[in-house]
Motif scaffolding. Structure first.
Motif: not given
Length: 631
Positions: A528-529, A531, A533-535, A538, A564, A584
Motif C-alpha cells: 500500500h502507498l 505518505e 510515496s503519495e507525495k 502527486v 500507482v 515511487a
C-alpha cells in the motif's frame, strides 16, 4: 488397473456396499444432512464422492464405477436415497428434514492414472467410451439452456401395457424417439402400433452444451488446440461461461451427427459431464514450497545493503537471450507482476493490471520479448495483429448444430487472469483496435450480438508490440559502435561453448525460478502507498499537468493511476510490504523515460539500446532529483 466382472454381483449388493461407504464417511453424512434440511424438495443437489476414498474402501467397487459408470451410478443414487431415509428416522432434526428426490453422486478426486486423468483432448480415444475420464480445459463456447424430455411413459391402446421410453443421447440433441411396436412379453405377442401418452409421465431435465479447448499455454509449438463438446445436465448447467478454466469429470459417449441428404452420416465423441469445477482462482497460481520461499527471502536478505543490484540480477534473468534493453525488460517485468486491484464500498473495481506497448525498429527482439512474456505467465494467449478482427479479440456469435446462437470467446476472454500478447499491433484496423479499449480499462466486455446480451471478464494484462510510424530516412545515421559491439559479443558468446554475459551477482536465475518468483510475489505481497510515496507521485503529476507543452491526452487522471500501479509492481518486485520512496521514484523515472526521445538517466540516445547500469544506486539518485525537484 484390474477389470472386474460386474455381472458377478447382484444390484442389491452394490446398493448395500455403497450405503455402507456413505455411512462410514463423515463428510458425506454431513453434506447429506445439509441437503435434507434444505426447503426446496424439487431442486437438484450434488453429493461429491471422492473416487480415491471409494477405492480405499473397496477397490473392486471403485474400479467397477470407473469402468461402468452408466450401470453403477444409478445404483449409487439409489443407495443415497436409502441412507437418506434411514438418516431422517434417527436424526434429532428429523422434523425439519425431508427426502429430496434428486440427489446426484458427483465424482471428484480421481486417481492419477493415464486411463482416467487425460492430459489433453487429443489423448481421449475410442477405448475410453463408457468409462470415467477427467480433463482440464478452457470454455470457449457456452450454448443456451434447453429443456430436454428425458423420459416418457406410453400405454398400448390394444393390451393396455404401460412402458417407458428414454431419450437417446447418442442422437443429435438427445431427441426422444416414439415407439414403433408394443414391447409386452405376454403369451401372445401384441402387434399394436398405436400408443397413448400417460398423462403426467413426462420427465424433463435442464440441458446445455459447452465446448472446451485445450489450454493453449500448455501446448508445444506447432500443436493445434483441440476442442470437444461437453453435455451438462440438471445442476451442472450454467456453472461456467466462456473464458473459464474448468476441470471436468465425464463419461465419453458416441453421438451421431444430424442427417443430411446425400451426405454420409458421421459420428462424433462428446463428454457427458458428471461433475464440473471452475478453477478461475487457480489461473495464475502455482504451487510453492516452503523451501522456495525461504530461498527468495535469503536472496534479498543477503543483498540488503544494495537492493538495486539484486533487482537488476532478476531483470537480467528476464529473456537473457536478448542483449541489453534494460528499461524495456524492467517495464515488461513490472507489467507481468502488476499492481494491487481494489474495490470501493460501492463495488466499483479499480484494476491492478498494467498494459504495455513496445515501439521499436524491426530486428530489435520485440517478438522474442512477447513470446517470453507469454511463456512466463501461467495463463497466456499469444496472437498477431495481421488478420485479427475485433471479434477474434473479444467475442463472436456463432450458430451451433441446433441453429441456436452461442458466444465463442476471443483472445482477451481466453486470457482472463493472465497475459494477452499481441504482435504487429499496427496491423489491426483502427475500428477493430478500439474494440479492446473497454477490455483494457474496465476489464470486461459488454456483448450485444444476435439477441445475446451479457458481460464477460477480461482481467488480463495486454502487452503489444509495433513498429514506429513514418518513413525510413536513409540519410539518418543509426550506427552505435558501442551497442553493435555488445550485441555482436552477446550473440557470439551464445553460439559458442563459453558462457555468455552474467550478472555481477553470479549465475542468472533459470526460467522456472523466475516464473515461480513472479507468481510468488503476486500472491504474497499487497503493498500500500505510504505518505511519502503519495507525495512523490502527486508532485510529479502536478509538474506534468503544469507544463506548457504537455500532452493533454497523456496527463490525465489515468497517468496518476499508472504511477500507482507501477510503484506497487516495483514494491512487489523488491519484496516490499509497502510502497517506499524508492519504489515511487523508480515508477516516476520509468514513466518519465517513455515521454522523452532520450533517456537522461542512463545518458542513452535510444532507450531500446539502454544497457544495464554499472551503478544502479547512482542512477537512482538521478531519478530522485528529477522526481523531487524536477531537474
Amino acid at each position: 488397473m484390474v477389470v472386474y466382472d460386474h455381472t458377478a454381483i447382484l444390484p442389491v449388493e452394490y446398493v448395500e456396499a455403497f450405503s455402507k461407504f456413505i455411512e462410514q464417511t463423515n463428510l458425506l453424512m454431513d453434506r447429506l444432512d445439509e441437503i435434507l434440511i434444505e426447503l426446496d424438495d424439487w431442486r437438484h443437489y450434488a453429493l461429491d464422492i471422492a473416487l480415491l476414498d471409494l477405492l480405499d474402501f473397496n477397490q473392486q467397487l471403485g474400479t467397477l464405477l470407473i469402468h461402468k459408470p452408466t450401470l453403477i451410478l444409478p445404483l449409487f443414487a439409489e443407495a443415497i436415497q436409502q441412507v437418506a431415509e434411514r438418516r431422517i428416522q434417527v436424526s434429532e432434526d428429523r422434523y425439519s428434514m425431508c427426502i429430496k428426490k434428486y440427489i446426484h453422486p458427483r465424482l471428484v478426486v480421481p486417481p492419477l492414472c493415464e486411463s482416467v486423468c487425460k492430459v489433453n483432448v487429443s489423448s481421449i480415444r475410442s477405448s475410453d467410451v463408457g468409462g470415467v475420464v477427467s480433463i482440464r480445459g478452457t470454455v470457449v463456447r457456452a450454448g443456451t439452456i434447453k429443456m430436454l424430455e428425458s423420459e416418457r411413459e406410453y400405454m398400448c391402446a390394444k393390451c393396455q401395457f404401460k412402458f417407458k421410453v428414454y431419450a437417446n443421447l447418442e442422437h443429435q440433441n438427445g431427441n426422444l424417439v416414439p415407439p414403433t411396436a408394443c414391447p409386452s412379453a405376454g403369451a401372445k405377442p401384441c402387434k399394436s402400433t398405436t400408443f397413448n401418452i400417460v398423462e403426467g409421465s413426462r420427465v424433463c431435465r435442464d440441458y446445455q452444451e459447452i465446448k472446451i479447448q485445450e489450454e493453449v499455454q500448455k501446448l508445444s509449438i506447432g500443436s493445434i488446440p483441440r476442442s470437444i463438446v461437453v453435455v451438462l445436465e440438471d445442476d451442472l448447467v450454467d456453472r461456467c461461461k466462456p473464458g473459464d478454466d474448468v476441470v471436468i469429470t465425464a463419461i465419453p459417449t458416441r453421438r451421431w451427427k444430424s442427417l443430411v441428404k446425400d451426405v454420409r452420416p458421421d459420428i462424433e465423441m462428446v463428454l457427458t459431464a458428471n461433475n464440473i469445477k471452475v478453477c478461475n482462482e487457480e489461473k495464475a497460481r502455482m504451487n510453492f514450497s516452503e523451501e522456495m520461499s525461504k530461498q527468495f527471502e535469503s536472496f534479498w536478505s543477503s543483498q540488503s545493503n544494495r537492493p538495486l543490484f539484486a533487482r537488476d540480477h532478476i531483470i537480467r534473468s528476464f529473456c537473457p537471450m536478448i542483449c541489453g534493453l534494460y528499461k524495456v525488460k524492467l517495464s515488461l517485468l513490472l507489467a507481468l507482476i502488476g499492481g494491487v486491484p481494489r474495490s470501493d464500498t460501492a463495488g466499483t473495481r479499480t484494476r491492478g493490471e498494467s498494459h504495455c506497448l513496445i515501439i521499436g525498429d524491426p530486428g530489435l527482439g520485440k517478438s522474442q520479448l512477447l513470446k517470453y512474456c507469454a511463456k512466463l505467465s501461467p495463463r497466456a494467449v499469444h496472437t498477431t495483429g495481421i488478420g485479427t478482427t475485433s471479434a477474434g479479440l473479444t467475442v463472436t456469435a456463432q450458430r451451433d448444430s441446433g441453429g441456436e446462437w452461442v458466444l465463442e470467446a476471443g483472445a482477451l476472454v481466453l486470457a482472463d487472469g493472465g497475459v494477452c500478447c499481441i504482435d504487429e499491433f499496427d496491423c489491426i484496423r483502427e475500428s477493430d483496435r478500439t474494440a479492446i479499449h473497454e477490455a483494457m480499462e474496465q476489464q470486461t466486455i459488454s456483448v450485444a450480438k444476435a439477441g445475446l446480451v451479457c458481460k464477460l471478464n477480461t482481467r488480463c494484462t495486454v502487452i503489444a508490440a509495433t513498429n514506429p510510424r513514418g518513413k525510413f530516412d536513409p540519410d539518418e545515421s543509426a550506427t552505435n559502435e558501442e551497442w553493435d559491439r555488445k550485441v555482436s559479443s552477446h550473440i557470439l558468446n551464445g553460439q559458442s561453448s563459453t558462457p555468455g554475459e552474467e550478472s555481477p551477482l553470479g549465475r542468472l536465475w533459470d526460467f522456472e525460478k523466475l516464473q515461480m518468483y513472479i507468481c510468488w510475489v503476486k500472491r504474497s505481497f499487497k503493498p500500500h502507498l505510504t505518505e511519502t510515496s503519495e507525495k512523490i507521485l502527486v508532485q510529479y503529476y502536478k509538474i506534468q499537468r503544469g507544463e506548457g507543452g504537455r500532452n493533454a491526452a497523456r496527463t490525465t487522471v489515468r497517468m496518476l493511476e499508472s504511477l500507482v500501479r507501477l510503484a506497487q509492481a516495483h514494491a512487489r518486485l523488491m519484496m516490499h510490504t509497502e510502497v517506499t520512496e524508492q519504489d515511487a521514484i523508480m515508477a516516476v523515472s520509468l514513466l518519465d523515460s517513455t515521454s522523452t526521445l532520450t533517456d537522461s538517466a542512463t545518458n542513452c540516445s535510444n532507450r531500446m539500446h539502454a544497457p544495464f547500469p554499472d551503478d544502479p544506486d547512482a542512477e537512482y539518485e538521478i531519478g530522485e532529483r528529477r522526481a523531487m525537484w524536477g531537474e
